[in-house]
Design an enzyme around this catalytic site. Structure first.
Site, PDB file in Angstrom:
ATOM      1  CG  MET A   1      -1.961   1.004   1.288  1.00  0.00           C
ATOM      2  SD  MET A   1      -3.312   0.606   2.414  1.00  0.00           S
ATOM      3  CE  MET A   1      -2.510   0.477   4.008  1.00  0.00           C
ATOM      4  CB  ILE A  26      14.033  -7.038   3.238  1.00  0.00           C
ATOM      5  CG1 ILE A  26      12.820  -7.303   4.132  1.00  0.00           C
ATOM      6  CG2 ILE A  26      13.672  -6.170   2.031  1.00  0.00           C
ATOM      7  CD1 ILE A  26      12.322  -6.057   4.869  1.00  0.00           C
ATOM      8  CB  ALA A  49       6.284  -4.130   7.006  1.00  0.00           C
ATOM      9  CE1 TYR A 114       3.266  -4.598  11.819  1.00  0.00           C
ATOM     10  CE2 TYR A 114       2.257  -3.164  13.436  1.00  0.00           C
ATOM     11  CZ  TYR A 114       2.804  -3.349  12.192  1.00  0.00           C
ATOM     12  OH  TYR A 114       2.901  -2.294  11.316  1.00  0.00           O
ATOM     13  CE  LYS A 118       7.094  -1.761  11.256  1.00  0.00           C
ATOM     14  NZ  LYS A 118       7.573  -1.793   9.849  1.00  0.00           N
ATOM     15  CD1 TRP A 146      -4.296   3.739  13.860  1.00  0.00           C
ATOM     16  CD2 TRP A 146      -6.353   4.611  13.738  1.00  0.00           C
ATOM     17  NE1 TRP A 146      -4.897   3.586  15.078  1.00  0.00           N
ATOM     18  CE2 TRP A 146      -6.152   4.102  15.038  1.00  0.00           C
ATOM     19  CE3 TRP A 146      -7.563   5.210  13.438  1.00  0.00           C
ATOM     20  CZ2 TRP A 146      -7.128   4.181  16.030  1.00  0.00           C
ATOM     21  CZ3 TRP A 146      -8.542   5.291  14.429  1.00  0.00           C
ATOM     22  CH2 TRP A 146      -8.329   4.774  15.703  1.00  0.00           C
TER      23      TRP A 146
END
Ligand code: NAP
Length: 290
Positions: A1, A26, A49, A114, A118, A146
């Site tokens: 996205m 990656i 990600a 998650y 991160k 968001w």
């Protein structure tokens, strides 16, 4: 996205891009090195990600490989080849129990797998900052929240689908954050990296980027309904009930309050970020033309 929005801004800026997808994992250090040797970029922009927040609870090792080891590999290659690195992270590194917007230096405490993965990626990227001053290289971590936009599942698209089918919806009201349009995020983050004509690159470090305004998921859904209806979308929904998270249990805990303070990024860019309601309007207009 986000990668699609990043490519659109770089294309407008007439910057050559070598875009990769799953063919470059990656998490695979040798592959990352040979990709860089082959293409010799000046910058790496990492939009890759593991983003399935709930699945990450049962697949933490996989999430950590993409979100922790992946950025570490990119940072290592950036250090060796003296490349600039722009990396993205999330509001989910915070516990969500604050009462005012989170600044970049606020204490982190991810509540799920998650967020932990991160956070590890951020830490691995930032540890490459050592010696940064001599080379003039910039290494930036942009936390955001968001996201909605073209190119992937997101809350606005999901709501539009439900609103076309159901008269009554139930949406969580006790989580508050800042909705962010991928196009606005890409513009701001690439500006911080010095990849737009706006300004030279900002200093290295962490920056928070999000559209202006804060709302709950219920408030966001209500805004989407109102705007989509005004734009002529055919929708069946008449009522959106506000429910507590306890009525909509998910595998991963969400931060109740994950509002990011964007003062630092706005100062660096010399402009304010526009309200999420304006961004939703743009996104809905695009979808309406599809
Ligand atoms: N979405 C949000 O609400 C949100 C909020 C805050 C922060 N962020 C952060 O913003 C950034 C962009 O998010 P997004 O929503 O644009 O993500 P996205 O749409 O899920 O895109 C991530 C891309 O990375 C690819 N990928 C996964 N593992 C990979 C690997 N090992 N090597 C190469 N590519 C790999 C995915 O491929 P597949 O599709 O094949 O898996 C996907 O194309 C991420 O850093 C994310 O953590 C997102």
């Amino acid at each position: 996205m986000l990668a699609q929005a990043v490519q659109a801004v770089l294309s407008r800026e007439a910057i050559d891009v070598v875009a990769s997808d799953r063919e470059l994992d990656i998490g695979n250090a040798p592959d990352v090195t040979s990709f860089v040797e082959q293409h010799r970029p000046t910058h790496i922009v990492n939009c890759a990600a593991y983003t399935r927040v709930d699945d990450a609870e049962a697949e933490e090792a996989a999430a950590t490989q993409v979100n922790g080891v992946g950025p570490e590999n990119l940072a290592a290659v950036a250090r060796i080849f003296e490349l600039n690195l722009l990396h993205f992270s999330t509001d989910y590194v915070f516990a969500g129990d604050a009462t005012e917007p989170y600044r970049e230096d606020a204490a982190v405490s991810p509540q799920g797998a998650y967020g932990r993965s991160k956070l590890l990626g951020e830490q691995r990227v930032l540890s490459t900052l050592t010696g940064n001053g001599e080379s003039g290289r910039t290494v930036q971590v942009v936390r955001t929240s968001w996201l909605f936009g073209d190119g992937g599942p997101n809350f606005v698209a999901t709501m539009l689908g439900l609103m076309a089918e159901r008269e009554v919806l139930k949406v969580v009201v006790d989580q508050v954050g800042r909705p962010t349009y991928t196009c606005d995020l890409a513009e701001a983050a690439l500006g911080l990296a010095g990849l737009t004509r706006a300004r030279p690159a900002a200093e290295s470090g962490i920056f928070h980027v999000a559209n202006a305004g804060e709302t709950s998921w219920h408030g966001f859904a209500s805004q989407i309904l109102e705007q989509a209806r005004a734009l002529g979308f055919s929708l069946r929904t008449t009522t959106i009930h506000a429910i507590p998270s306890s009525e909509f249990p998910r595998p991963a805990a969400r931060p109740p309050y994950s509002v990011l303070s964007t003062v630092k990024a706005e100062a660096a860019l010399g402009r304010s970020f526009r309200p999420f309601s304006d961004a939703v309007h743009d996104y809905l207009q695009r979808k309406n033309r599809e």
